[in-house]
Write a protein that holds these residues in place. Structure first.
Motif: not given
Length: 112
Positions: A30-33, A41-52, A76-80
């Motif tokens: 589906h292309g998500y993490i 008590n939370a869920c973080f969903i992000m799109k998979i970026k193929k370059e990262i 230190n890395n922020v993806w979303a």
């Protein structure tokens, strides 16, 4: 611990570290993490970026390279870019988009 399900194109990562414990699912179909942080008590969903994000075939090899994993999960890395949502009503189209594995991980939690 990390479990790779090649046939389903899923990677499960379980971090057991007290207050920093989390479960993460890489759903390459589906292309998500999705990451469930137990302390928040939370869920973080992000799109998979193929370059990262590494490809499924590489992630097993990278798991054994300590330096790579340290960089991959570095605070230190922020993806979303965060956009608040809610899984309480569980809109069907969202779960179709994210897939059943992420639905199982995040149902009933605030989504970001």
């Amino acid at each position: 611990t990390m479990t790779i399900h090649n046939e389903e194109h899923i990677v499960d990562v379980h971090v057991r570290s007290g207050v920093y414990s989390s479960d993460t699912i890489f759903d390459y179909t589906h292309g998500y993490i999705a990451t469930r942080l137990f302390s928040r008590n939370a869920c973080f969903i992000m799109k998979i970026k193929k370059e990262i994000i590494p490809e499924l075939q590489e992630i097993g090899r990278l798991a054994f390279e300590r330096e790579t994993m340290r960089d991959l999960y570095s605070p230190n890395n922020v993806w979303a870019q965060f956009q608040a949502g809610s899984s309480w009503l569980g809109r069907l189209k969202d779960w179709v988009l994210y897939g059943k594995h992420i639905e199982n991980l995040c149902t009933g939690l605030p989504l970001y």
